[in-house]
Design a protein around this motif. Structure first.
Motif, PDB file in Angstrom:
ATOM      1  N   SER A   1       0.829  -1.211   0.000  1.00 46.95           N
ATOM      2  CA  SER A   1       0.000   0.000   0.000  1.00 46.95           C
ATOM      3  C   SER A   1       0.861   1.257   0.000  1.00 46.95           C
ATOM      4  O   SER A   1       0.361   2.356  -0.250  1.00 46.95           O
ATOM      5  N   LEU A   2       2.164   1.104   0.269  1.00 47.69           N
ATOM      6  CA  LEU A   2       3.050   2.270   0.342  1.00 47.69           C
ATOM      7  C   LEU A   2       3.868   2.478  -0.925  1.00 47.69           C
ATOM      8  O   LEU A   2       4.562   3.487  -1.044  1.00 47.69           O
ATOM      9  N   ILE A   3       3.802   1.501  -1.856  1.00 45.56           N
ATOM     10  CA  ILE A   3       4.736   1.581  -2.994  1.00 45.56           C
ATOM     11  C   ILE A   3       4.019   1.697  -4.346  1.00 45.56           C
ATOM     12  O   ILE A   3       2.868   1.301  -4.497  1.00 45.56           O
ATOM     13  N   GLY A   4       4.775   2.247  -5.290  1.00 46.07           N
ATOM     14  CA  GLY A   4       4.360   2.237  -6.686  1.00 46.07           C
ATOM     15  C   GLY A   4       5.541   1.726  -7.498  1.00 46.07           C
ATOM     16  O   GLY A   4       6.682   2.033  -7.177  1.00 46.07           O
ATOM     17  N   VAL A   5       5.234   0.902  -8.503  1.00 49.73           N
ATOM     18  CA  VAL A   5       6.326   0.267  -9.253  1.00 49.73           C
ATOM     19  C   VAL A   5       6.239   0.653 -10.725  1.00 49.73           C
ATOM     20  O   VAL A   5       5.182   0.517 -11.349  1.00 49.73           O
ATOM     21  N   CYS A   6       7.358   1.122 -11.249  1.00 51.13           N
ATOM     22  CA  CYS A   6       7.449   1.416 -12.682  1.00 51.13           C
ATOM     23  C   CYS A   6       8.483   0.439 -13.261  1.00 51.13           C
ATOM     24  O   CYS A   6       9.687   0.671 -13.152  1.00 51.13           O
ATOM     25  N   PRO A   7       8.000  -0.674 -13.813  1.00 54.39           N
ATOM     26  CA  PRO A   7       8.947  -1.699 -14.242  1.00 54.39           C
ATOM     27  C   PRO A   7       9.758  -1.289 -15.469  1.00 54.39           C
ATOM     28  O   PRO A   7       9.380  -0.355 -16.195  1.00 54.39           O
ATOM     29  N   GLN A   8      10.852  -2.000 -15.646  1.00 55.61           N
ATOM     30  CA  GLN A   8      11.758  -1.714 -16.767  1.00 55.61           C
ATOM     31  C   GLN A   8      11.044  -1.867 -18.106  1.00 55.61           C
ATOM     32  O   GLN A   8      11.151  -1.014 -18.980  1.00 55.61           O
ATOM     33  N   ASP A   9      10.307  -2.987 -18.266  1.00 57.62           N
ATOM     34  CA  ASP A   9       9.523  -3.166 -19.493  1.00 57.62           C
ATOM     35  C   ASP A   9       8.152  -2.532 -19.273  1.00 57.62           C
ATOM     36  O   ASP A   9       7.613  -2.576 -18.158  1.00 57.62           O
ATOM     37  N   LEU A  10       7.604  -1.973 -20.339  1.00 50.08           N
ATOM     38  CA  LEU A  10       6.291  -1.351 -20.229  1.00 50.08           C
ATOM     39  C   LEU A  10       5.276  -2.388 -19.776  1.00 50.08           C
ATOM     40  O   LEU A  10       5.203  -3.470 -20.348  1.00 50.08           O
TER      41      LEU A  10
ATOM     42  N   GLY B   1       8.151   7.298 -26.038  1.00 46.05           N
ATOM     43  CA  GLY B   1       8.275   8.238 -24.928  1.00 46.05           C
ATOM     44  C   GLY B   1       6.966   8.418 -24.183  1.00 46.05           C
ATOM     45  O   GLY B   1       6.938   8.493 -22.953  1.00 46.05           O
ATOM     46  N   MET B   2       5.875   8.480 -24.937  1.00 41.85           N
ATOM     47  CA  MET B   2       4.552   8.622 -24.294  1.00 41.85           C
ATOM     48  C   MET B   2       4.231   7.391 -23.449  1.00 41.85           C
ATOM     49  O   MET B   2       3.694   7.496 -22.345  1.00 41.85           O
ATOM     50  N   LYS B   3       4.577   6.232 -23.983  1.00 41.62           N
ATOM     51  CA  LYS B   3       4.325   4.997 -23.225  1.00 41.62           C
ATOM     52  C   LYS B   3       5.119   4.999 -21.915  1.00 41.62           C
ATOM     53  O   LYS B   3       4.616   4.595 -20.868  1.00 41.62           O
ATOM     54  N   ARG B   4       6.370   5.468 -21.998  1.00 38.90           N
ATOM     55  CA  ARG B   4       7.211   5.517 -20.787  1.00 38.90           C
ATOM     56  C   ARG B   4       6.592   6.453 -19.748  1.00 38.90           C
ATOM     57  O   ARG B   4       6.616   6.161 -18.549  1.00 38.90           O
ATOM     58  N   ARG B   5       6.061   7.555 -20.233  1.00 40.61           N
ATOM     59  CA  ARG B   5       5.461   8.513 -19.292  1.00 40.61           C
ATOM     60  C   ARG B   5       4.188   7.931 -18.663  1.00 40.61           C
ATOM     61  O   ARG B   5       3.934   8.126 -17.475  1.00 40.61           O
ATOM     62  N   ILE B   6       3.415   7.211 -19.466  1.00 38.85           N
ATOM     63  CA  ILE B   6       2.212   6.573 -18.903  1.00 38.85           C
ATOM     64  C   ILE B   6       2.619   5.469 -17.917  1.00 38.85           C
ATOM     65  O   ILE B   6       2.000   5.301 -16.859  1.00 38.85           O
ATOM     66  N   ASN B   7       3.701   4.774 -18.243  1.00 38.05           N
ATOM     67  CA  ASN B   7       4.205   3.729 -17.346  1.00 38.05           C
ATOM     68  C   ASN B   7       4.522   4.321 -15.969  1.00 38.05           C
ATOM     69  O   ASN B   7       4.221   3.716 -14.938  1.00 38.05           O
ATOM     70  N   LEU B   8       5.099   5.514 -16.004  1.00 36.44           N
ATOM     71  CA  LEU B   8       5.427   6.189 -14.742  1.00 36.44           C
ATOM     72  C   LEU B   8       4.154   6.707 -14.060  1.00 36.44           C
ATOM     73  O   LEU B   8       3.994   6.592 -12.837  1.00 36.44           O
ATOM     74  N   ALA B   9       3.246   7.233 -14.885  1.00 37.78           N
ATOM     75  CA  ALA B   9       1.995   7.764 -14.317  1.00 37.78           C
ATOM     76  C   ALA B   9       1.206   6.667 -13.590  1.00 37.78           C
ATOM     77  O   ALA B   9       0.618   6.907 -12.530  1.00 37.78           O
ATOM     78  N   VAL B  10       1.225   5.463 -14.154  1.00 38.99           N
ATOM     79  CA  VAL B  10       0.522   4.342 -13.520  1.00 38.99           C
ATOM     80  C   VAL B  10       1.124   4.057 -12.146  1.00 38.99           C
ATOM     81  O   VAL B  10       0.407   3.798 -11.167  1.00 38.99           O
ATOM     82  N   ALA B  11       2.471   4.148 -12.070  1.00 41.03           N
ATOM     83  CA  ALA B  11       3.139   3.863 -10.786  1.00 41.03           C
ATOM     84  C   ALA B  11       2.735   4.874  -9.720  1.00 41.03           C
ATOM     85  O   ALA B  11       2.805   4.581  -8.527  1.00 41.03           O
ATOM     86  N   LEU B  12       2.296   6.048 -10.154  1.00 43.63           N
ATOM     87  CA  LEU B  12       1.935   7.092  -9.190  1.00 43.63           C
ATOM     88  C   LEU B  12       0.495   6.973  -8.685  1.00 43.63           C
ATOM     89  O   LEU B  12       0.104   7.683  -7.757  1.00 43.63           O
ATOM     90  N   MET B  13      -0.267   6.083  -9.303  1.00 44.07           N
ATOM     91  CA  MET B  13      -1.672   5.937  -8.895  1.00 44.07           C
ATOM     92  C   MET B  13      -1.738   5.364  -7.476  1.00 44.07           C
ATOM     93  O   MET B  13      -0.978   4.461  -7.120  1.00 44.07           O
ATOM     94  N   GLY B  14      -2.640   5.883  -6.692  1.00 38.90           N
ATOM     95  CA  GLY B  14      -2.800   5.433  -5.301  1.00 38.90           C
ATOM     96  C   GLY B  14      -1.926   6.242  -4.348  1.00 38.90           C
ATOM     97  O   GLY B  14      -1.823   5.901  -3.167  1.00 38.90           O
TER      98      GLY B  14
END
Lengths: 249, 390
Positions: A78-87, A140-153
């Motif tokens: 519940s404390l973490i967000g993960v942005c994996p190496q592969d999309l 690049g857009m996919k990478r940014r969305i990958n990061l945005a997903v990690a920020l959810m929650g």
């Protein structure tokens, strides 16, 4: 006394006969960006997967925000967000659908997930592409969305595993700015990368891992000082000093 | 549970985004039904053709009395058509396997009978003559035996009453000397291919979904979203439950189309309204069992090929061992082995419903076993996912 948000103690992990991680210990302070550097196959991703509760270590212990990842994995998660190496995105779906879904999985209700998805899309400069399918996005857009997903929650800590690999300088710079912004807001971040200038720019401390073992850990300046004049030495020199020049792949 | 439903919703959303795949998956039941109807629809009794070469003809090429009698009587049967071929045509068709059996009425057939000599038809066949050929041969033999008996009766009557007799005399002679077979056809005793094969087609159709599900789960693992989900607050159990619900829904919707078409076309011959809904319920439970197997295979597969071939192997094994299309004789080792196939239980249940409108309570053993497979399958897939992920 620094507030240690993540503590890894004596982590070991083997796959068949191969020791991928062999006694790795370190801690990351709250609000710190900690760089984990190492050549290919050094054990970085295995370490991150153990820290992020994906893999169980053979031995050793991880606590995040005081919660053991073994004994209290749901709390730690519940404390973490993960942005994996592969999309890791549902390419058939839109950006907003991906964000809202992972938001729901992170414990947000529908309204919260939608609001946070909008905020994160704006943060990534992709608000006008909210309804676009991921499959049609650029790298690049996919990478940014990958990061945005990690920020959810709204996680307190982020694991970023090579978040800028394979993208153009503009997208990379945009991601740097987002990460610096997150750091300024007090986010704790574990960051792996092969780009040494990236680590120099972002990380307060870096650790170099090779052969599954931690071989150096300090601030970039201190590490440079260990092998010469910090004004003339680059982090890449430090990296090559510790890991050697032979090819790993 | 809400998170599981949300996972199921996402899966369904992904499924719906592939328009071509969606169209194909919905058209597939219709295509299968059309094939089934074309193959079995309305064909409930045997109908064959007797290919005959009549060499017993007069100078004008007209059939002589007894050969004409045989052809006429055979042609009068509902179950048989007679096709007269020349000797050359018959031989060519036999050589090319266009036909597998031909009946030859030899030259002088009628004259021999008139002269009180024995005469015989000749059957030429390829191999065993085929299933249809064997049945046609039995019919022809029966017909010839019948004519033979008539000849014997005439000979007996002639001996008893002298040379002056007619058909009335024969009938009077036979009045108290007949043995016949009375066939009583009950309402449901005629074998119905649709009833026989529908359960097999439905179950096989549902089982095909296993390879789709296994592949989908493998692909998700490969693209990393499965691993990413593990790091959220979604439990592995919730994640698998969600995927399971989505797989069940997909399989059930396709089955619903297939069964609805069958109901619309065959109507009361196949289902009552009650038995239709009972069959749907049974299929829903079976879709669950198939979905659980898809999850297990998807959990342990390390490549797309593995996922597909494991699913195909599983599907074919279950189909073959489960008596899907052909009943397995009791007291055989295969009968015992068939108890390990989930197809056995749904086939039994569907046949009981279509044939006897069996109640769901009477089908509790089958339902219990399929429900058990769901529970064990979900637990096993979750366990295997954890083991493989370590």
């Amino acid at each position: 006394m620094p507030d240690e948000f993540l503590i890894a103690k004596e982590l070991h992990k083997s796959f068949s006969e191969i020791k991928a991680v062999n006694g790795v210990s370190f801690s990351i302070n709250r609000g710190e960006i900690f760089g984990l550097l190492g050549p290919n196959g050094a054990g970085k991703t295995t370490t991150i997967r153990m820290l992020a509760t994906v893999l169980q270590p053979d031995s050793g212990e991880v606590t995040i925000g005081g919660y053991s990842t073994h004994q209290n994995a749901p709390k730690a998660r519940s404390l973490i967000g993960v942005c994996p190496q592969d999309l890791a995105l549902y390419e058939e779906l839109s950006a907003i659908d991906n964000l809202v879904f992972f938001g729901r999985m992170s414990g947000l209700d529908g309204k919260e997930a939608k609001e946070q998805a909008d905020i994160n899309l704006r943060l990534m400069g992709l608000e006008d592409r909210a309804k676009g399918k991921i499959a049609k996005f650029s790298g690049g857009m996919k990478r940014r969305i990958n990061l945005a997903v990690a920020l959810m929650g709204t996680p307190e800590m982020l694991f970023l595993d090579e978040p800028t690999v394979g993208i153009d300088p503009q997208s990379r710079n945009s991601i740097y700015e987002v990460i610096e912004n997150l750091r300024d807001k007090g986010m704790t971040i574990l960051y792996t990368t092969h780009y040494m200038e990236e680590a120099s720019r972002l990380c307060k401390r870096v650790a170099i891992i090779d052969g599954g073992q931690m071989i150096a850990m300090d601030t970039p300046t201190a590490l440079k000082s260990q092998i010469g004049d910090p004004d003339k030495i680059t982090l890449e020199d430090v990296f090559l000093h510790y890991t050697g020049r032979s090819l790993r792949d | 549970m809400i998170k599981a439903l949300y996972v199921a919703l996402l899966e369904t959303k992904i499924f719906l985004t592939d328009k071509a795949g969606l169209a194909f998956s919905l058209l597939l039941p219709i295509a299968i039904f059309a094939l089934m109807y074309g193959a079995f629809g309305g064909q409930t009794i045997f109908h064959g053709t007797a290919y005959m070469v009549n060499q017993d003809v007069d100078a004008q090429g007209q059939a002589n009395y007894y050969s004409d009698l045989i052809v006429e009587q055979l042609d009068g049967l509902d179950s048989l058509d007679v096709s007269i071929l020349s000797e050359a045509d018959a031989q060519r068709k036999l050589d090319r396997s266009d036909i597998l059996m031909a009946f030859y009425i030899p030259e002088g057939f009628s004259d021999d009978i008139d002269s009180g000599l024995s005469s015989q038809l000749t059957i030429k066949q390829r191999g065993n003559g085929g299933d249809e050929g064997q049945i046609v041969a039995s019919i022809v033999r029966g017909m010839v035996e019948n004519i033979n008996q008539q000849l014997q009766v005439h000979a007996k009557v002639a001996g008893a009453v002298g040379g002056n007799y007619n058909q009335d005399t024969v009938n009077e002679y036979l009045a108290n000397r007949t043995v016949s077979v009375n066939t009583s056809v009950g309402e449901s005793s005629a074998p119905d291919p649709v009833k026989e094969f529908l359960p097999g087609i439905v179950t096989m159709f549902i089982l095909f979904g296993i390879s789709m599900n296994a592949r989908a789960l493998y692909e998700e693992r490969k693209r990393g979203t499965l691993e990413r989900l593990v790091t959220t607050r979604l439990g592995v159990g919730q994640m698998f439950t969600g995927k399971f619900l989505s797989y069940v829904a997909r399989g059930f919707i396709q089955t619903l189309i297939l069964l609805s078409l069958a109901y619309a076309v065959f109507g009361g011959d196949l289902f009552t309204t009650a038995s239709f809904f009972k069959a749907l319920f049974i299929c829903l439970v079976f879709s669950g069992a198939a979905g659980a197997f898809g999850l297990i295979i998807g959990s342990v597969s390390r490549s797309e090929g593995q996922a597909i071939w494991m699913a195909v192997f599983f599907t074919m094994s279950m189909v073959m061992l489960g008596g899907t299309f052909f009943p397995i004789p009791e007291d055989t080792v295969f009968f015992t082995i068939s108890k390990f196939s989930i197809n056995t239980y749904i086939n039994d249940a569907l046949r009981a419903i279509t044939a006897d409108n069996a109640s769901l309570t009477s089908l509790w053993p089958e339902l219990l076993i399929m429900a058990g497979v769901i529970v064990v399958g979900l637990a096993a897939s979750r366990y295997m996912f954890r083991v493989i992920s370590k």
